[in-house]
Write a protein that holds these residues in place. Structure first.
Motif, mmCIF file in Angstrom:
data_model
loop_
_atom_site.group_PDB
_atom_site.id
_atom_site.type_symbol
_atom_site.label_atom_id
_atom_site.label_comp_id
_atom_site.label_asym_id
_atom_site.label_seq_id
_atom_site.Cartn_x
_atom_site.Cartn_y
_atom_site.Cartn_z
ATOM 1 N N VAL A 149 -1.290 -6.742 7.588
ATOM 2 C CA VAL A 149 -0.579 -5.489 7.337
ATOM 3 C C VAL A 149 -0.829 -4.526 8.493
ATOM 4 N N LEU A 150 -2.057 -4.437 8.949
ATOM 5 C CA LEU A 150 -2.385 -3.560 10.073
ATOM 6 C C LEU A 150 -1.622 -3.981 11.337
ATOM 7 N N ILE A 151 -1.604 -5.271 11.627
ATOM 8 C CA ILE A 151 -0.857 -5.777 12.783
ATOM 9 C C ILE A 151 0.625 -5.458 12.618
ATOM 10 N N GLY A 152 1.138 -5.678 11.416
ATOM 11 C CA GLY A 152 2.542 -5.382 11.144
ATOM 12 C C GLY A 152 2.871 -3.912 11.306
ATOM 13 N N CYS B 34 10.172 -8.407 17.885
ATOM 14 C CA CYS B 34 10.775 -8.743 16.588
ATOM 15 C C CYS B 34 10.258 -10.091 16.096
ATOM 16 N N LEU B 35 10.175 -11.059 16.987
ATOM 17 C CA LEU B 35 9.673 -12.379 16.604
ATOM 18 C C LEU B 35 8.199 -12.316 16.203
ATOM 19 N N THR B 36 7.446 -11.425 16.839
ATOM 20 C CA THR B 36 6.044 -11.221 16.448
ATOM 21 C C THR B 36 5.972 -10.681 15.032
ATOM 22 N N THR C 83 6.973 -13.505 12.583
ATOM 23 C CA THR C 83 5.897 -14.490 12.453
ATOM 24 C C THR C 83 4.746 -13.911 11.630
ATOM 25 N N ASN C 84 4.361 -12.697 11.951
ATOM 26 C CA ASN C 84 3.289 -12.018 11.222
ATOM 27 C C ASN C 84 3.641 -11.906 9.741
ATOM 28 N N PHE D 172 3.368 -13.380 4.015
ATOM 29 C CA PHE D 172 4.038 -13.828 2.799
ATOM 30 C C PHE D 172 3.428 -15.122 2.261
ATOM 31 N N ILE D 173 3.016 -16.014 3.134
ATOM 32 C CA ILE D 173 2.329 -17.234 2.686
ATOM 33 C C ILE D 173 1.049 -16.866 1.939
ATOM 34 N N LEU D 174 0.301 -15.900 2.450
ATOM 35 C CA LEU D 174 -0.925 -15.466 1.764
ATOM 36 C C LEU D 174 -0.617 -14.749 0.451
#
Length: 160
Positions: free
Chosen positions: A27-30, A134-136, A139-140, A145-147
Motif C-alpha cells: 500500500v505504501l509503495i502504491g 503505470c506498469l509498476t 504489478t504492485n 490483490f493476491i495477498l
C-alpha cells in the motif's frame, strides 16, 4: 457471520500477520507511485520516463484513457490505496472492520484489479505505448490483490 477474524488479532498465525505487513508495505509503495502519477496530472508535468521502444509515459498519461468521467485515473488509484490501507490499519480497532474488513478489501481490490488489467490491455493493444510507472502500479496492485485473496481464503477456511 463467523470468521476466523472473530478471534483476537493477537493470536493470528504468523503467515497471516506477515501477509498483512507485506500488504501495508505494498500500500505504501502504491501510494508513492499513484501519488507521483497524481502529481503529474495535477501539475501537468511531463513524467520522468524511459522513452525508447514501446515506452512513452506521456502518450499513456495524456491519452483519452487517462481519465474516467473527467477524474484522472491516478487519483482513483491513489484513493483505492488509501481505502485499502485504512481498512488494514483499522481492522484491529473497529469491530465492523474486524468482521468485514477483509471482504471489503476483496471487493474493492477485485474491481480495482480488473480495471488495472483493462488498463494494461489499453497500453499494449490500443495505445501501443507503455508507461513504466503505470506498469509498476499494476504489478504492485496485482501482488497486493493476491495477498488480499490469500487473507480472505485463510479467514474463510480456517473458520470451517
Amino acid at each position: 457471520m463467523t470468521f476466523a477474524s472473530d478471534k483476537s488479532y493477537d493470536s493470528q498465525p504468523g503467515r497471516d500477520q506477515l501477509a498483512r505487513r507485506v500488504q501495508l508495505l505494498l500500500v505504501l509503495i502504491g501510494l508513492l507511485v499513484a501519488g507521483y502519477l497524481s502529481y503529474l496530472k495535477l501539475a501537468e508535468a511531463p513524467a520522468v520516463c524511459v522513452e525508447t521502444g514501446p515506452f512513452d509515459c506521456n502518450v499513456v498519461l495524456n491519452s483519452q484513457y487517462s481519465e474516467l468521467g473527467g477524474v484522472p485515473i491516478a487519483y482513483l488509484g491513489f484513493a483505492v490505496y488509501v481505502v485499502i490501507g485504512a481498512v488494514l490499519v483499522l481492522e484491529r480497532r473497529v469491530e465492523w472492520l474486524r468482521e468485514w474488513g477483509r471482504l471489503l478489501s476483496f471487493g474493492i481490490g477485485l474491481f480495482a484489479w480488473l480495471f488495472s488489467m483493462w488498463l494494461v490491455y489499453v497500453q499494449f493493444v490500443l495505445l501501443e505505448a507503455l508507461c513504466p510507472w503505470c506498469l509498476t502500479h499494476e504489478t504492485n496492485f496485482t501482488v497486493l490483490f493476491i495477498l488480499i485473496c490469500y487473507r480472505v481464503y485463510r479467514e474463510i477456511f480456517s473458520a470451517a
